[in-house]
Design a protein around this motif. Structure first.
Motif, PDB file in Angstrom:
ATOM      1  N   ASN A  84       0.842  -1.192   0.000  1.00 15.65           N
ATOM      2  CA  ASN A  84       0.000   0.000   0.000  1.00 15.65           C
ATOM      3  C   ASN A  84       0.881   1.247   0.000  1.00 15.65           C
ATOM      4  O   ASN A  84       1.883   1.306   0.734  1.00 15.65           O
ATOM      5  N   VAL A 126       7.424  -5.966  -9.282  1.00 14.93           N
ATOM      6  CA  VAL A 126       5.969  -5.850  -9.401  1.00 14.93           C
ATOM      7  C   VAL A 126       5.582  -5.831 -10.876  1.00 14.93           C
ATOM      8  O   VAL A 126       6.085  -5.011 -11.646  1.00 14.93           O
ATOM      9  N   SER A 142      -0.447  -6.703 -11.696  1.00 14.73           N
ATOM     10  CA  SER A 142      -0.660  -7.158 -10.318  1.00 14.73           C
ATOM     11  C   SER A 142      -1.962  -6.579  -9.771  1.00 14.73           C
ATOM     12  O   SER A 142      -2.247  -5.384  -9.969  1.00 14.73           O
ATOM     13  N   GLY A 183      -4.476  -4.642  -7.663  1.00 16.11           N
ATOM     14  CA  GLY A 183      -4.302  -3.516  -6.750  1.00 16.11           C
ATOM     15  C   GLY A 183      -3.220  -2.531  -7.156  1.00 16.11           C
ATOM     16  O   GLY A 183      -2.901  -1.616  -6.399  1.00 16.11           O
ATOM     17  N   PHE A 184      -2.664  -2.692  -8.361  1.00 13.52           N
ATOM     18  CA  PHE A 184      -1.618  -1.786  -8.856  1.00 13.52           C
ATOM     19  C   PHE A 184      -2.207  -0.897  -9.948  1.00 13.52           C
ATOM     20  O   PHE A 184      -2.836  -1.397 -10.893  1.00 13.52           O
ATOM     21  N   PHE A 213      -0.573   1.874  -5.108  1.00  9.23           N
ATOM     22  CA  PHE A 213      -0.684   0.501  -4.626  1.00  9.23           C
ATOM     23  C   PHE A 213      -1.807   0.465  -3.591  1.00  9.23           C
ATOM     24  O   PHE A 213      -1.685   1.050  -2.512  1.00  9.23           O
ATOM     25  N   GLU A 214      -2.875  -0.224  -3.940  1.00 11.61           N
ATOM     26  CA  GLU A 214      -4.034  -0.312  -3.054  1.00 11.61           C
ATOM     27  C   GLU A 214      -4.308  -1.785  -2.778  1.00 11.61           C
ATOM     28  O   GLU A 214      -4.959  -2.479  -3.548  1.00 11.61           O
ATOM     29  N   ASP A 215      -3.748  -2.267  -1.653  1.00  6.86           N
ATOM     30  CA  ASP A 215      -3.784  -3.699  -1.341  1.00  6.86           C
ATOM     31  C   ASP A 215      -3.262  -4.507  -2.525  1.00  6.86           C
ATOM     32  O   ASP A 215      -3.848  -5.525  -2.928  1.00  6.86           O
ATOM     33  N   CYS A 216      -2.177  -4.029  -3.085  1.00  8.78           N
ATOM     34  CA  CYS A 216      -1.552  -4.680  -4.245  1.00  8.78           C
ATOM     35  C   CYS A 216      -0.934  -6.011  -3.828  1.00  8.78           C
ATOM     36  O   CYS A 216      -0.141  -6.070  -2.882  1.00  8.78           O
ATOM     37  N   GLU A 217      -1.286  -7.066  -4.527  1.00  3.27           N
ATOM     38  CA  GLU A 217      -0.815  -8.409  -4.189  1.00  3.27           C
ATOM     39  C   GLU A 217       0.415  -8.775  -5.017  1.00  3.27           C
ATOM     40  O   GLU A 217       0.374  -8.778  -6.243  1.00  3.27           O
TER      41      GLU A 217
END
Length: 389
Positions: free
Chosen positions: A151, A186, A190, A192-193, A214-218
């Motif tokens: 994040n 990354v 991905s 959440g990106f 990045f919002e809860d990017c896995e």
């Protein structure tokens, strides 16, 4: 020190020189105005191997050393700096981390596609609160099972709008300061990106810079680059490795400015004779030549040191500092020699003048390079004090 280029690199240098002179430079003003590198120029660059300069031959790259890369970067630096930056960011900070610190699985997965330009690489460190103080990044990565959840945000990321692979720095342990930062690979797709808007810049048109979110990017655990907690060290290594290359690109721009200025001084007449006959113009050109040749010597010396596997923290900072300061001085004198026409946007001098300014800021400001040099002097103080005694 041996700066001799083997036949293959000499041939590539000659090919790149012709490509820049006959294909890229004639369209430089078009690319400057449109802020875009045409796909046909990108494709020709890929076919020439320019996207694989830093990647070993076993992964599909050219596998040439730093001296060879410096020779190629010098030729590329003679044209639109936006094009130069796009190539340099990909072959430098955008891919060198995977080359130097990636495990075999990561190298097999990413390097062949980076080498051909099928993938474009980018480096994501800078944040609103972390510019010169890179250890102050706020983007976090928390491990959850076989993934990290990232994040935060990054900004001013070169190639971010076209990149497929990003080397991203994030905090994995906020209690450890710089030792709590980890680097990740990354992928653009991905979960959440997100890639933000293209920034409007003073110069480097054709090379776009963007925000990243990045919002809860896995990101899978296997995409940790190197060892957890060594991301800050990795970032410093990646930046240091690229500084000789950046200096070489600046060198190419200085050479081009010298050529343009000498041609103009010989052709432009005032008071019944070419302005070259004015002593002040001769002095400007002499100073520009001295600066350029000094930069050439240090650039290739540091490149040679990199090829020998020598420690170049101080030298890399020094050549980056010298390259950006020399480029600015040479561009300023070139504009003065050209006078009013040099200030007009339809001529290349004005473009080089604007583009030179960012080199004292990006990939470490001039002030930060001085700090690095001073820190190395302090570190070596005891051994220095023993000289002569």
């Amino acid at each position: 020190m041996n700066f001799h280029l083997d036949e293959d690199i000499q041939a590539l240098k000659s090919t790149v020189k012709d490509f820049i002179y006959n294909t890229v430079d004639p369209r430089a003003q078009e690319m400057e105005e449109n802020d875009y590198i045409p796909e046909e120029i990108m494709q020709m660059s890929k076919e020439m191997g320019l996207f694989g300069l830093s990647i070993p031959a076993e992964y599909g790259g050219l596998g040439i050393g730093m001296v060879g890369k410096a020779a190629i970067y010098e030729e590329i630096g003679k044209t639109l700096n936006g094009y130069t930056t796009l190539i340099g960011a990909h072959t430098g900070i955008g891919s060198v981390g995977i080359v130097e610190m990636g495990n075999e699985e990561q190298k097999q997965k990413y390097l062949p596609k980076l080498a051909t330009g099928e993938y474009i690489g980018a480096f994501a460190l800078t944040e609103p609160s972390a510019g010169s103080n890179a250890s102050n990044i706020k983007t976090t990565a928390v491990r959850k099972g076989d993934k990290y959840i990232i994040n935060g945000s990054k900004h001013y990321i070169t190639n971010g709008n076209i990149a497929d692979v990003f080397t991203v720095m994030a905090v994995t342990d906020p209690n450890k300061g710089a030792k709590g930062i980890t680097s990740f690979i990354v992928d653009r797709d991905s979960p959440g990106f997100f890639v933000g808007n293209i920034e409007k810049k003073m110069g480097l048109h054709g090379s776009q810079s963007v925000e990243l979110f990045f919002e809860d990017c896995e990101v899978p655990v296997e995409n940790v680059l190197g060892v957890e907690g060594e991301g800050y060290v990795n970032a410093l290594k990646i930046l240091a490795n690229g500084r000789a290359g950046l200096a070489a690109r600046n060198l190419g721009s200085c050479v081009k400015l010298m050529e343009l200025s000498l041609d103009y001084a010989m052709e432009r007449e005032q008071f019944g004779k070419p302005i070259f006959e004015q002593q002040i113009i001769q002095h400007y050109l002499a100073e520009m030549d001295l600066d350029t040749e000094t930069l050439r010597s240090m650039t290739y010396r540091v490149a040679w040191m990199v090829d020998q596997g020598m420690k170049v923290i101080k030298e890399a900072a020094g050549v980056k500092l010298l390259g950006s300061e020399v480029y600015s001085r040479v561009a300023d004198k070139a504009l003065q020699i050209h006078g009013g026409i040099g200030y007009m946007s339809e001529y290349p001098i004005e473009r080089f003048y604007r583009d030179a300014r960012i080199t004292r800021i990006y990939e470490g400001t001039s002030e930060i390079q001085k700090n690095i040099i001073a820190a190395q002097l302090k570190k070596n103080y005891k051994s220095l004090s023993k000289i002569g005694g």
